[in-house]
Design an enzyme around this catalytic site. Structure first.
Site, PDB file in Angstrom:
ATOM      1  N   CYS A 190     -57.673  47.064   6.415  1.00  0.00           N
ATOM      2  CA  CYS A 190     -56.589  47.118   7.406  1.00  0.00           C
ATOM      3  C   CYS A 190     -55.446  46.170   7.072  1.00  0.00           C
ATOM      4  CB  CYS A 190     -57.120  46.845   8.806  1.00  0.00           C
ATOM      5  SG  CYS A 190     -57.495  45.110   9.097  1.00  0.00           S
TER       6      CYS A 190
ATOM      7  N   CYS B 257     -62.600  39.490   8.419  1.00  0.00           N
ATOM      8  CA  CYS B 257     -61.407  40.141   8.953  1.00  0.00           C
ATOM      9  C   CYS B 257     -61.552  40.091  10.467  1.00  0.00           C
ATOM     10  CB  CYS B 257     -61.355  41.605   8.487  1.00  0.00           C
ATOM     11  SG  CYS B 257     -60.197  42.598   9.439  1.00  0.00           S
TER      12      CYS B 257
ATOM     13  N   GLU C 139    -105.720  43.083 -15.881  1.00  0.00           N
ATOM     14  CA  GLU C 139    -105.230  42.049 -14.963  1.00  0.00           C
ATOM     15  C   GLU C 139    -103.724  42.178 -14.764  1.00  0.00           C
ATOM     16  OE1 GLU C 139    -106.287  38.309 -16.720  1.00  0.00           O
ATOM     17  OE2 GLU C 139    -108.388  38.892 -16.950  1.00  0.00           O
TER      18      GLU C 139
ATOM     19  N   LYS D 167     -96.222  46.008 -20.730  1.00  0.00           N
ATOM     20  CA  LYS D 167     -95.151  45.551 -19.857  1.00  0.00           C
ATOM     21  C   LYS D 167     -94.612  46.660 -18.938  1.00  0.00           C
ATOM     22  CE  LYS D 167     -93.438  41.847 -20.309  1.00  0.00           C
ATOM     23  NZ  LYS D 167     -92.757  41.072 -21.339  1.00  0.00           N
TER      24      LYS D 167
ATOM     25  N   ASP E 161    -106.473  24.313  13.156  1.00  0.00           N
ATOM     26  CA  ASP E 161    -105.650  23.316  12.470  1.00  0.00           C
ATOM     27  C   ASP E 161    -105.791  21.936  13.100  1.00  0.00           C
ATOM     28  OD1 ASP E 161    -104.839  25.368  10.958  1.00  0.00           O
ATOM     29  OD2 ASP E 161    -102.734  25.379  11.636  1.00  0.00           O
TER      30      ASP E 161
ATOM     31  N   ASP F 129    -106.534  18.596  11.140  1.00  0.00           N
ATOM     32  CA  ASP F 129    -105.576  17.484  11.127  1.00  0.00           C
ATOM     33  C   ASP F 129    -106.225  16.180  11.565  1.00  0.00           C
ATOM     34  OD1 ASP F 129    -103.713  19.265  10.296  1.00  0.00           O
ATOM     35  OD2 ASP F 129    -102.803  19.565  12.272  1.00  0.00           O
TER      36      ASP F 129
ATOM     37  N   ARG G 201     -97.693  24.835 -20.819  1.00  0.00           N
ATOM     38  CA  ARG G 201     -97.942  25.414 -22.132  1.00  0.00           C
ATOM     39  C   ARG G 201     -97.040  24.760 -23.187  1.00  0.00           C
ATOM     40  NH1 ARG G 201     -95.646  29.763 -25.057  1.00  0.00           N
ATOM     41  NH2 ARG G 201     -97.159  30.735 -26.443  1.00  0.00           N
TER      42      ARG G 201
ATOM     43  N   LYS H  49    -100.135  40.944 -14.900  1.00  0.00           N
ATOM     44  CA  LYS H  49     -99.499  39.873 -15.683  1.00  0.00           C
ATOM     45  C   LYS H  49     -98.509  39.176 -14.769  1.00  0.00           C
ATOM     46  CE  LYS H  49     -97.317  38.948 -20.135  1.00  0.00           C
ATOM     47  NZ  LYS H  49     -96.313  38.009 -19.670  1.00  0.00           N
TER      48      LYS H  49
END
Ligand code: IVH
Length: 672
Positions: free
Chosen positions: A414, A429, A115, A317, A35, A39, A138, A117
């Site tokens: 209680c 409590c 695939e 489904k 990293d 960076d 969409r 869904k």
């Protein structure tokens, strides 16, 4: 001029390099640079772009961080409408789909692509000459919203396609989603801060994509799986198979769902469905079924589109993980530390593969945030083995017969008054072991596997022991006798005897387990281990101040305060004494490895050749020893160098061991 050219080249080469690293990291899951290097290069590029704004590029890796907010979404028009898919819910409907296909195609077997869904949000991505130029939702299938500024922040959407000769134009569609891990983390953070939580990963993804400020989208860490090449320039020839198209997408730099499979026939689709359903809970993403597509693009064209949806694709489904039902009542359950958790009683409903009649409401803040009332129609969610929860009320169907959930003023068990501390979400409590609910939970915890591990002392037995007032505190466990146990429900002499044996057996334990078993607030297994290692004995803990506790690694002020308060309580000390008197024991700590000379005092005289006096002192102290200036009977050893002083005589007189330089170095060596 030449210099400018060089700068542009440098900028382009940095962009290329970073793009490659992004691809390795996000798509291949195989980072090749640390990293820190990434960076550094990223900062270089940022600086160059800042110094030379004429070379800014919306597809530069630096633009992933999110540009300026927009004021409203532009509308986009999908030239090829984004259609929906027909659904099937059972094997017979699936077979009917296959039968319709083979009749239309006059061919009995076709290759299918299966695939997952994904439960997210459909996106359309337009690339021109390999560069991302537009991303749209969409919407209603024809009109969507332009969310290009946000799509640029999604790491798994390439800004530039990995292709030497990319198509002039290509439209790629897929699903933007939030992984379960990110969803859970963001919600946990929101809960802690008292912010609104997301109902489910789908809503979270949808809400995150539709942000005016791309920095918010960026922070939501969305993911993207492409699922089709929707349109491509005519001159560009692709293999006429859907599955091959997905491979091309992979080469272009998309992360394609590795769970996608091409199969030989519809029976294999059913098997795929069953296998994926079995893995549903362990998938990294929410998935509401599978999508089955005819693999051949030629056959897809031949089959065409019916009124609503293409004929070559179907969604099979999974059983829903969310369902609607009525919330009839709310009860408050008391936990080990006195936390009252609201539990919704529901009209039983079948969801996520089981009948659910209870669901958690988390805490009173969450009830308020979600505005849930008794009598509401609510969305219940049960995903995998996770405890069912109430997602939200359906406000549109709220009638006049609903009422607010009353907050408890007394402990339901209680009857002591309850409190809500300002810094906590929970109502509590405070009666501690006076409260039988907390007694039961404390005992369950005490006997549990990672604590004292008393086999056979489970929920039912604890209920009876507390119910019949045979056990008030963990110490009473050791006073149980055969008769008392044998007289309980579903017990006989044999099982009573077994329990007594496992109680006896559990007495030999470890200090860490014992500390964990005490059920001190905020002291989990790890903290218990840390405390045990550091303090080594109960006596040390009894006298430890909050500051002493905070001096231990990983122990903060909250834990320190709880531990301190616990050991200050007379009642707790009495219970602990009784437990120890009953014979609970653990091995005393060996001299800890890091401090083998703890408690020992050494004295030095004369000069050593290889180490200075300061060095000798430092080495000894690091091993836990003290270094003193004068020899006494308690001196562990005298270390003697060249030209020793009178200390040598004194040591000889007192029979204190004498080490020369070689002895001493050998001693140090043995401690490594
Ligand atoms: S194909 C014409 N494949 O499910 C076929 N859709 O109603 C276009 N979805 O909103 C869709 N995963 O966003 C396809 N592997 C997948 C999918 C998938 C999720 C979504 C899609 C659409 C809905 C279909």
């Amino acid at each position: 001029m030449k210099q400018n050219n060089e700068i542009l080249q440098k900028i382009e080469s940095l962009r290329q390099q970073l793009r490659e690293y992004d691809y390795q990291y996000y798509v291949l899951d195989a980072p090749t640079v640390p990293d820190s290097i990434y960076d550094t290069l990223f900062q270089q590029l940022l600086q160059l772009e800042k110094d030379h704004p004429q070379y800014q590029d919306p597809n530069s890796p630096t633009q992933r961080v999110g540009g300026a907010p927009i004021s409203a979404f532009d509308r986009i028009v999908h030239i090829n409408p984004m259609l929906s898919i027909d659904n099937v819910f059972d094997p017979s409907a699936l077979m009917a789909f296959a039968k319709r296909l083979s009749e239309r195609l006059d061919q009995s077997e076709v290759l299918y692509c299966c695939e997952p869904k994904l439960d997210g949000l459909a996106l359309s991505l337009q690339y021109e000459d390999g560069k991302l130029v537009c991303a749209g939702t969409r919407g209603d299938g024809i009109n969507g919203e332009d969310i290009t500024h946000n799509a640029r922040t999604i790491a798994e959407i390439p800004l530039i396609l990995h292709a030497e000769n990319p198509p002039k134009n290509v439209e790629i569609r897929g699903e933007v989603y939030m992984s379960k891990a990110v969803f859970n983390r963001l919600n946990a953070e929101a809960r802690q801060k008292g912010d609104k939580v997301f109902a489910n990963p789908r809503n979270a993804a949808a809400g995150s994509v539709r942000q005016l400020d791309p920095r918010i989208t960026k922070a939501r860490q969305l993911s993207f799986f492409p699922y089709t090449i929707a349109a491509i320039s005519q001159e560009y020839t692709l293999n006429p198979s859907h599955y091959a198209g997905l491979q091309a997408l992979r080469e272009w730099g998309f992360k394609v769902n590795p769970d996608i499979k091409r199969v030989q026939n519809i029976e294999a689709c059913q098997t795929y469905y069953e296998e994926l359903l079995a893995r549903r809970a362990s998938l990294a993403y929410d998935c509401d079924g599978i999508v089955i597509k005819v693999d051949s693009l030629a056959l897809q064209t031949q089959l065409g589109v019916a009124t609503r949806a293409p004929r070559w694709v179907v969604a099979y489904k999974f059983p829903a993980e969310e369902a609607l039902t009525q919330l009839t009542e709310v009860e408050w359950q008391v936990g080990r530390t006195g936390t009252l958790t609201p539990v919704a009683r529901l009209e039983p409903v079948f969801v996520g593969g089981a009948t659910v009649s209870n669901a958690t409401l988390h805490n009173s803040d969450e009830i308020a945030r979600k505005d849930i009332r008794i009598g509401d129609t609510v969305i219940v969610r049960r995903a995998g083995d996770v405890i069912p929860e109430i997602v939200a009320p359906v406000l549109a169907s709220r009638g006049s017969n609903t009422h607010a959930i009353p907050l408890p003023r007394h402990c339901p068990v209680c009857k002591s008054p309850v409190y809500k501390l300002a810094e906590e979400a929970a109502i509590r409590c405070m009666a501690g072991l006076y409260c039988s609910a907390q007694r039961k939970e404390a005992l369950r915890h005490y006997a549990s596997r990672k604590a004292m591990d008393i086999e056979g002392l489970g929920d039912k037995l604890v209920d009876q022991l507390v119910g019949h007032a045979l056990v008030h505190s963990p110490a009473d466990i050791y006073r149980l006798d055969l008769n008392a146990l044998a007289n309980l429900d579903r017990m006989g002499i044999k099982s009573a005897d077994n329990i007594l044996q496992s109680i006896e057996f559990s007495k030999k334990t470890t200090f860490a387990r014992f500390l964990y078993a005490l059920g001190i607030r905020e002291v989990g297994e790890t903290t218990a281990k840390t405390l045990a290692q550091h303090f080594e004995s109960l006596d040390a803990l009894y006298v430890a101040s909050p500051e002493d506790l905070m001096a231990v690694n990983d122990i903060g002020p909250v834990v320190a305060a709880h531990v301190h308060a616990f050991f200050k309580q007379k009642h707790n000390k009495e219970v602990i004494s009784a437990i120890l008197a009953a014979g609970v024991n653990w091995p005393k700590p060996q001299i800890s490895l890091a401090q083998p000379f703890k408690g020992q005092t050494f004295v030095i005289t004369g000069t050593l050749t290889s180490l200075s006096r300061e060095e000798v002192k430092a080495r000894l102290e690091a091993l836990g020893a003290k270094v003193s200036n004068s020899v006494s009977k308690k001196t562990q050893a005298l270390i003697v160098g060249d030209v020793p002083g009178s200390k040598l005589d004194k040591a000889e007189a007192l029979h204190v061991p004498i080490l020369n330089e070689a002895d001493f170095l050998a001693l140090l060596e043995r401690q490594r």
